[in-house]
Design a protein around this motif. Structure first.
Motif, PDB file in Angstrom:
ATOM      1  N   PHE A 153       7.894  -0.960  14.745  1.00 22.04           N
ATOM      2  CA  PHE A 153       7.163   0.284  14.623  1.00 22.04           C
ATOM      3  C   PHE A 153       5.679   0.040  14.590  1.00 22.04           C
ATOM      4  O   PHE A 153       5.200  -0.988  14.172  1.00 22.04           O
ATOM      5  CB  PHE A 153       7.551   1.248  13.501  1.00 22.04           C
ATOM      6  N   ARG A 154       5.052   1.070  15.119  1.00 21.27           N
ATOM      7  CA  ARG A 154       3.598   1.026  15.204  1.00 21.27           C
ATOM      8  C   ARG A 154       3.093   2.157  14.324  1.00 21.27           C
ATOM      9  O   ARG A 154       3.365   3.323  14.591  1.00 21.27           O
ATOM     10  CB  ARG A 154       3.152   1.240  16.650  1.00 21.27           C
ATOM     11  N   LEU A 155       2.370   1.791  13.262  1.00 20.76           N
ATOM     12  CA  LEU A 155       1.903   2.801  12.310  1.00 20.76           C
ATOM     13  C   LEU A 155       0.382   2.794  12.241  1.00 20.76           C
ATOM     14  O   LEU A 155      -0.257   1.747  12.349  1.00 20.76           O
ATOM     15  CB  LEU A 155       2.491   2.524  10.923  1.00 20.76           C
ATOM     16  N   PHE A 156      -0.141   3.984  12.043  1.00 25.25           N
ATOM     17  CA  PHE A 156      -1.600   4.160  12.017  1.00 25.25           C
ATOM     18  C   PHE A 156      -1.980   4.950  10.772  1.00 25.25           C
ATOM     19  O   PHE A 156      -1.318   5.933  10.440  1.00 25.25           O
ATOM     20  CB  PHE A 156      -2.012   4.943  13.283  1.00 25.25           C
ATOM     21  N   CYS A 157      -2.987   4.484  10.058  1.00 25.15           N
ATOM     22  CA  CYS A 157      -3.485   5.222   8.883  1.00 25.15           C
ATOM     23  C   CYS A 157      -4.994   5.373   9.027  1.00 25.15           C
ATOM     24  O   CYS A 157      -5.664   4.478   9.545  1.00 25.15           O
ATOM     25  CB  CYS A 157      -3.311   4.455   7.582  1.00 25.15           C
TER      26      CYS A 157
END
Ligand code: HAM
Length: 428
Positions: free
Chosen positions: A99-103
């Motif tokens: 998974f590719r997560l962005f914050c």
């Protein structure tokens, strides 16, 4: 009462500065979308234990930590990676990888305030979880390149390293992990004498000291030459050789993708955080001696938080520092100027009509302000002019009866009467 000021290291952003910050955030969000990173929102306050676990002494000692009213030891996040690793170890543990997560959001460190260093700052953080392959590392570097290009900072250099090179040597010399971190932090700050003293005290071999000395002295603008030299120096340390090889593969993939990065390899480079296990990097721009971002591979953090062993690589960019880089370079923001309109009722009795007209315009997507100071027409027009608005819509009784309003072009100082249902078209 005394006059209140912002706390040291905390800032107010007035519209002009806020605009640059939001612009950089928009660029960061666009990059996230293009690379398939899904935005998540995590809490600003987390358990101290979670945030401190692998933050490294430098960050750990500067955390805004306190006991909440329930007596829990908590802190304001100094970064996002710990929160993401917590999620991966818990809620997301059974989700298919990668998974590719962005914050994106604010982070807090009790740093000594100076140019580009604040106690509240903003990060855009990208984490690629589930792959140990070099193409994942390459993606994180390429994504950083996209962000820098998007912000107009085309001339940047990338400082690159691999924590496995030095760790490989120290592990083979039977130096414990904690001691290794202390040594690497000193090397990172270029305090080599102190670092080598620790190595010596840990009873490492003479050969080890010689290799470390030669490694930190080794430098070349030619990446391939530099990597070959490093590989030769560490030839007796199996894990270090593998680390150099891994770094070579990553950089080759980046270059073969067509992404041209001006990179320099630094063998003594460590970064402040302790969770890194592989490639690490930081982008820099001319005229700013602080990193605009930082990232790397951290393959053991998720398991430290009770999850399965999960490889991961990520990066965080300093929104403030990128904005500062743009301001120093005087990069113009690529924003389309939208037409702005001031709606002014000719007299007080027409206030509700002015509000109604402004709603109609906004429904049609026009940017509208309404006169709320009860000023006379001439004053209100003067004010709209001063604030460089494009049009004024003058709401008068006679015109309303005919289903019209007066539109005044403030720059041209011309006006004409238009039907209410045509006013939005007229403005656009
Ligand atoms: P970091 O290098 O500690 O890495 O911070 C990343 C970036 O945040 C820095 O390069 C800088 O631009 C910005 N930054 C840090 N401290 C300040 C400050 N006091 N004032 C202004 N800007 C600051 C991390 O935070 C890691 N979590 C990056 C990462 C993500 N590694 C893997 N995944």
């Amino acid at each position: 009462m005394s006059e209140f000021k912002t706390l040291r290291g905390m800032r107010d952003f007035l519209p002009e500065d806020a605009r640059t910050m939001i612009y950089v955030e928009d660029v960061a969000r666009k990059v996230a979308r293009l690379y398939g990173y899904k935005e998540i929102i995590t809490p600003v306050v987390e358990s101290y234990e979670l945030l401190a676990a692998k933050a490294g002494d430098e960050v750990r000692s500067r955390m805004f930590a306190f006991r909440d009213l329930g007596g829990r030891h908590v802190a304001l996040r100094p970064e996002f990676t710990a929160s993401v690793a917590r999620l991966v170890a818990t809620t997301l543990r059974n989700e298919p990888k990668p998974f590719r997560l962005f914050c994106m959001g604010s982070a807090y460190r009790y740093d000594e305030p100076q140019r580009g260093r604040y106690r509240e700052f903003w990060q855009s953080d990208y984490e690629l979880v589930g792959s140990s392959r070099p193409e994942a590392d390459a993606e994180i570097i390429m994504l950083t390149d996209s962000l820098m290009q998007g912000a107009g900072l085309k001339k940047f250099t990338m400082k690159v390293g691999h924590v496995g090179v030095i760790r490989g040597i120290l592990t083979q010399e039977r130096i414990g992990e904690k001691q290794q971190s202390a040594i690497m932090q000193l090397m990172d700050k270029k305090q080599y004498d102190d670092a080598f003293k620790l190595v010596k005290n840990a009873r490492a071999s003479e050969k080890c000291l010689t290799v470390l000395r030669q490694l930190v002295e080794c430098s070349s603008n030619d990446i391939s030459k530099m990597l070959s030299r490093m590989e030769k120096l560490v030839e007796n340390y199996e894990k270090s050789v593998a680390a150099v090889e891994n770094l070579r593969q990553i950089l080759e993939l980046v270059s073969q993708s067509g992404c041209k990065i001006d990179a320099t390899v630094d063998a003594g480079f460590a970064r402040g955080l302790e969770y890194y296990t592989g490639m690490i990097f930081e982008p820099y721009v001319p005229h700013l001696d602080i990193a605009l971002g930082g990232g790397g591979r951290y393959d053991r953090l998720v398991e430290l938080f009770g999850g399965e062993s999960t490889p991961a690589v990520g990066v965080a960019h300093g929104i403030d520092r990128i904005a500062l880089g743009m301001q120093l370079k005087k990069t113009a923001l690529k924003v389309e100027k939208e037409k702005t309109v001031m709606v002014i009722p000719i007299k007080e009795e027409l206030r509700s009509e002015a509000l109604k007209i402004s709603r109609m315009l906004r429904d049609a997507g026009v940017l509208v302000e309404v006169e709320v100071m009860g000023r006379k027409m001439a004053k209100a027009l003067e004010d709209a002019d001063r604030r460089k608005m494009d049009y004024a819509i003058i709401v008068g009784e006679r015109e309303l009866k005919e289903g019209t309003v007066v539109i005044r072009d403030l720059a041209k100082r011309q006006q004409n009467t238009v039907k209410i249902d045509k006013m939005a078209d007229e403005i656009r």
